[in-house]
Design an enzyme around this catalytic site. Structure first.
Site, PDB file in Angstrom:
ATOM      1  N   ARG A  46     -14.548   0.131  16.019  1.00 40.38           N
ATOM      2  CA  ARG A  46     -12.140   0.284  16.246  1.00 40.38           C
ATOM      3  C   ARG A  46     -12.292  -1.370  16.787  1.00 40.38           C
ATOM      4  O   ARG A  46     -11.682  -1.137  16.206  1.00 40.38           O
ATOM      5  CB  ARG A  46     -11.782   1.136  17.624  1.00 40.38           C
ATOM      6  CG  ARG A  46     -11.698   2.699  16.865  1.00 40.38           C
ATOM      7  CD  ARG A  46     -11.112   3.139  17.950  1.00 40.38           C
ATOM      8  NE  ARG A  46     -10.682   5.259  17.439  1.00 40.38           N
ATOM      9  CZ  ARG A  46      -9.605   4.718  17.538  1.00 40.38           C
ATOM     10  NH1 ARG A  46      -8.937   4.378  16.855  1.00 40.38           N
ATOM     11  NH2 ARG A  46     -10.019   6.254  16.572  1.00 40.38           N
ATOM     12  N   GLY A  66       3.532   0.525   2.731  1.00 34.49           N
ATOM     13  CA  GLY A  66       4.572  -0.386   1.940  1.00 34.49           C
ATOM     14  C   GLY A  66       5.660  -0.093   0.655  1.00 34.49           C
ATOM     15  O   GLY A  66       6.713  -0.312   0.633  1.00 34.49           O
ATOM     16  N   GLY A  76       0.958  -1.346   0.237  1.00 33.84           N
ATOM     17  CA  GLY A  76       0.391  -0.125   0.114  1.00 33.84           C
ATOM     18  C   GLY A  76       0.813   1.597   0.008  1.00 33.84           C
ATOM     19  O   GLY A  76       2.309   0.876  -0.211  1.00 33.84           O
ATOM     20  N   ASN A 107      -1.052  -1.026  12.000  1.00 34.25           N
ATOM     21  CA  ASN A 107      -1.893  -0.335  13.335  1.00 34.25           C
ATOM     22  C   ASN A 107      -3.424  -1.634  13.897  1.00 34.25           C
ATOM     23  O   ASN A 107      -3.398  -2.210  13.180  1.00 34.25           O
ATOM     24  CB  ASN A 107      -2.354   0.379  13.228  1.00 34.25           C
ATOM     25  CG  ASN A 107      -1.061   2.050  13.259  1.00 34.25           C
ATOM     26  OD1 ASN A 107      -0.625   2.292  14.016  1.00 34.25           O
ATOM     27  ND2 ASN A 107      -1.383   3.122  12.519  1.00 34.25           N
ATOM     28  N   ARG A 154     -10.277   1.106   8.841  1.00 40.93           N
ATOM     29  CA  ARG A 154     -11.435   1.725   8.703  1.00 40.93           C
ATOM     30  C   ARG A 154     -12.670   1.566   7.960  1.00 40.93           C
ATOM     31  O   ARG A 154     -12.686   2.752   6.776  1.00 40.93           O
ATOM     32  CB  ARG A 154     -11.339   2.472  10.198  1.00 40.93           C
ATOM     33  CG  ARG A 154     -13.045   2.369  10.764  1.00 40.93           C
ATOM     34  CD  ARG A 154     -12.916   2.793  12.277  1.00 40.93           C
ATOM     35  NE  ARG A 154     -13.577   2.883  12.839  1.00 40.93           N
ATOM     36  CZ  ARG A 154     -13.139   4.525  13.475  1.00 40.93           C
ATOM     37  NH1 ARG A 154     -12.295   4.822  14.463  1.00 40.93           N
ATOM     38  NH2 ARG A 154     -14.353   4.949  14.774  1.00 40.93           N
ATOM     39  N   HIS A 200       2.014   4.058  20.906  1.00 38.18           N
ATOM     40  CA  HIS A 200       1.740   5.384  18.800  1.00 38.18           C
ATOM     41  C   HIS A 200       0.200   4.936  19.041  1.00 38.18           C
ATOM     42  O   HIS A 200      -0.488   4.897  19.335  1.00 38.18           O
ATOM     43  CB  HIS A 200       2.339   4.466  17.216  1.00 38.18           C
ATOM     44  CG  HIS A 200       2.329   5.062  16.658  1.00 38.18           C
ATOM     45  ND1 HIS A 200       2.580   6.330  16.545  1.00 38.18           N
ATOM     46  CD2 HIS A 200       1.557   4.765  15.588  1.00 38.18           C
ATOM     47  CE1 HIS A 200       2.524   6.960  15.069  1.00 38.18           C
ATOM     48  NE2 HIS A 200       1.442   6.054  14.934  1.00 38.18           N
TER      49      HIS A 200
HETATM   50  P1  NAD Z   1      -2.860   0.945   2.771  1.00 41.41           P
HETATM   51  O1  NAD Z   1      -4.114   0.904   2.683  1.00 41.41           O
HETATM   52  O2  NAD Z   1      -3.048   1.688   1.623  1.00 41.41           O
HETATM   53  O3  NAD Z   1      -2.436  -0.326   2.149  1.00 41.41           O
HETATM   54  C1  NAD Z   1      -2.664  -1.076   2.881  1.00 41.41           C
HETATM   55  C2  NAD Z   1      -1.753  -3.156   2.121  1.00 41.41           C
HETATM   56  O4  NAD Z   1      -2.670  -3.672   2.641  1.00 41.41           O
HETATM   57  C3  NAD Z   1      -2.811  -2.744   1.004  1.00 41.41           C
HETATM   58  O5  NAD Z   1      -1.871  -2.875   0.282  1.00 41.41           O
HETATM   59  C4  NAD Z   1      -3.534  -4.340   1.063  1.00 41.41           C
HETATM   60  O6  NAD Z   1      -4.211  -4.486   0.085  1.00 41.41           O
HETATM   61  C5  NAD Z   1      -2.445  -4.576   2.005  1.00 41.41           C
HETATM   62  N1  NAD Z   1      -3.234  -5.606   2.449  1.00 41.41           N
HETATM   63  C6  NAD Z   1      -4.403  -5.636   3.195  1.00 41.41           C
HETATM   64  N2  NAD Z   1      -3.990  -7.136   4.067  1.00 41.41           N
HETATM   65  C7  NAD Z   1      -3.118  -8.399   3.362  1.00 41.41           C
HETATM   66  C8  NAD Z   1      -2.792  -9.302   3.681  1.00 41.41           C
HETATM   67  N3  NAD Z   1      -3.581 -10.327   4.301  1.00 41.41           N
HETATM   68  N4  NAD Z   1      -1.511  -9.936   3.330  1.00 41.41           N
HETATM   69  C9  NAD Z   1      -1.045  -8.662   2.293  1.00 41.41           C
HETATM   70  N5  NAD Z   1      -1.434  -7.473   1.972  1.00 41.41           N
HETATM   71  C10 NAD Z   1      -2.366  -7.021   2.980  1.00 41.41           C
HETATM   72  O7  NAD Z   1      -1.941   1.591   3.774  1.00 41.41           O
HETATM   73  P2  NAD Z   1      -0.786   2.056   4.099  1.00 41.41           P
HETATM   74  O8  NAD Z   1      -1.335   3.721   4.129  1.00 41.41           O
HETATM   75  O9  NAD Z   1      -0.026   1.843   3.135  1.00 41.41           O
HETATM   76  O10 NAD Z   1      -1.148   1.886   6.147  1.00 41.41           O
HETATM   77  C11 NAD Z   1      -0.701   0.710   6.515  1.00 41.41           C
HETATM   78  C12 NAD Z   1      -0.693   0.384   7.752  1.00 41.41           C
HETATM   79  O11 NAD Z   1       0.444   0.761   8.742  1.00 41.41           O
HETATM   80  C13 NAD Z   1      -1.970   0.385   8.436  1.00 41.41           C
HETATM   81  O12 NAD Z   1      -2.364   0.177   9.263  1.00 41.41           O
HETATM   82  C14 NAD Z   1      -1.326   1.637   8.871  1.00 41.41           C
HETATM   83  O13 NAD Z   1      -1.990   1.990   9.785  1.00 41.41           O
HETATM   84  C15 NAD Z   1      -0.278   1.802   9.497  1.00 41.41           C
HETATM   85  N6  NAD Z   1       0.614   2.893   9.742  1.00 41.41           N
HETATM   86  C16 NAD Z   1       1.511   2.876  10.680  1.00 41.41           C
HETATM   87  C17 NAD Z   1       1.942   4.045  11.257  1.00 41.41           C
HETATM   88  C18 NAD Z   1       3.266   3.559  11.997  1.00 41.41           C
HETATM   89  O14 NAD Z   1       3.781   4.586  12.299  1.00 41.41           O
HETATM   90  N7  NAD Z   1       3.237   2.774  12.831  1.00 41.41           N
HETATM   91  C19 NAD Z   1       1.796   5.148   9.852  1.00 41.41           C
HETATM   92  C20 NAD Z   1       1.244   5.046   8.938  1.00 41.41           C
HETATM   93  C21 NAD Z   1       0.587   3.926   8.834  1.00 41.41           C
END
Ligand code: NAD
Length: 315
Positions: free
Chosen positions: A91, A16, A13, A123, A85, A178
């Site tokens: 939640r 990643g 996503g 998250n 979400r 976080h």
């Molecule tokens: P996004 O929706 O752009 O990407 C998430 C990806 O996960 C999507 O491409 C989806 O297809 C994929 N996915 C879902 N289930 C899957 C599975 N079983 N196998 C493989 N891929 C799968 O979201 P994002 O903005 O890239 O955020 C990703 C995560 O990181 C979220 O949970 C977000 O809340 C978290 N995040 C954390 C921080 C931090 O500081 N730790 C900061 C930003 C985002």
């Protein structure tokens, strides 16, 4: 750096993709593997990144995983998979959904990359780090969560913005989970070595702390989606430290075993990163107020973990 370094990213996503791109652009690893649910999209991303890497004359090669067997021999596996979400979803629903995703992925990592270091980004961060720790059975040094680098970077930016100087010379310290319960530590924050409290008044510092705590929400308000450049870059910083064995210290989510007076809980604290993962936890001498804030943070993460136990999530 090891002879041949491989980093796999699960979940292609927004975040990643930035992790993968940063690693490839910096030439941090020989091989970057993209593992997503949409194979064609991953193929397109890999081509685009490989061509960018070629332009940069980076030696990193980006590959697409057709299945989990392709993450074999990864030194580091980053988990950025998660569901956003959706309307009507509580939640709690989201928590269970993401916990199931992280559990499934962790089980695959355990089989296909049993010697890897897992970095969780999904998250709710600290809870997902706990899920990965528990499901993998890996030593705590090899299961870390990324958040503190991002939270510190946000406050760093807000300090520079407020002062109008100091970019590149500001060091912010943060611990805690976080989210709303993060514990920013202005007492351990400096600008070119000068304590922050010598440069700004109490109210100004508190304003920056509040702004940082809600820094993620501000970006969502503007973009309609959560931040990904700073989060992706922050994860890449952890990768660089581990692959280069720098022994740099960053706030990471990790299992506490006696440190800060807690046992068996996951929370954000300064961790020295090296080729073995989280090699050492560093302890701040917290004052009474900071200890209270940290206790609140630990409690809020623990209550979510306990809710997973109550729902019989862990078998
Ligand atoms: P996004 O929706 O752009 O990407 C998430 C990806 O996960 C999507 O491409 C989806 O297809 C994929 N996915 C879902 N289930 C899957 C599975 N079983 N196998 C493989 N891929 C799968 O979201 P994002 O903005 O890239 O955020 C990703 C995560 O990181 C979220 O949970 C977000 O809340 C978290 N995040 C954390 C921080 C931090 O500081 N730790 C900061 C930003 C985002």
């Amino acid at each position: 750096m090891s002879i041949k370094s491989k980093v796999s990213i699960i979940g292609i996503g927004n975040v990643g993709r930035v992790v993968a791109y940063s690693v490839a652009m910096q030439g941090l690893a020989h091989e970057v593997v993209l593992m997503g649910r949409n194979l064609d999209f991953a193929r397109g991303q890999a081509l685009d990144m490989n061509q960018a890497a070629a332009a940069m004359r980076s030696h990193s090669v980006v590959k697409v995983a057709e299945g989990y067997e392709d993450i074999k021999d990864s030194k580091i596996v980053i988990v950025t998979a998660g569901q956003p979400r959706k309307e009507g979803m509580s939640r709690d629903d989201l928590l269970i959904m993401n916990a199931q995703i992280v559990r499934e992925i962790t089980r695959e990592i355990k089989v296909h990359a049993p010697e890897s270091i897992i970095i969780i980004v999904s998250n709710p961060l600290d809870v997902m780090t706990y899920v990965a720790l528990k499901e993998s059975g890996f030593p705590k040094q090899r299961v870390l969560g990324m958040a503190g680098i991002l939270d510190a970077a946000r406050m760093t930016h807000f300090i520079q913005e407020k002062l109008g100087y100091g970019a590149g010379q500001i060091r912010v310290s943060v611990i805690g989970g976080h989210g709303d319960s993060m514990v920013l530590l202005p007492r351990f924050t400096t600008v070119a070595g000068v304590p922050l409290h010598d440069l700004l008044g109490e109210d100004e510092v508190e304003e920056l702390v509040q702004k940082t705590t809600h820094g993620g929400a501000e970006i969502v308000k503007y973009m309609g989606t959560s931040a990904y450049l700073a989060p992706g870059k922050s994860a890449a910083i952890m990768i660089a430290s581990i692959l280069k064995d720098t022994k740099h210290i960053y706030s990471c989510s990790t299992l506490l075993e006696g440190e800060y007076g807690y046992d068996g809980v996951v929370n954000g604290v300064p961790v020295m990163l090296g080729s073995n993962g989280g090699e050492k936890i560093i302890e701040f001498a917290l004052d009474r107020c900071e200890k209270k804030q940290f206790a609140h943070s630990v409690e809020s993460v623990q209550s979510v973990i306990e809710s997973l136990y109550e729902k019989k999530f862990f078998e």
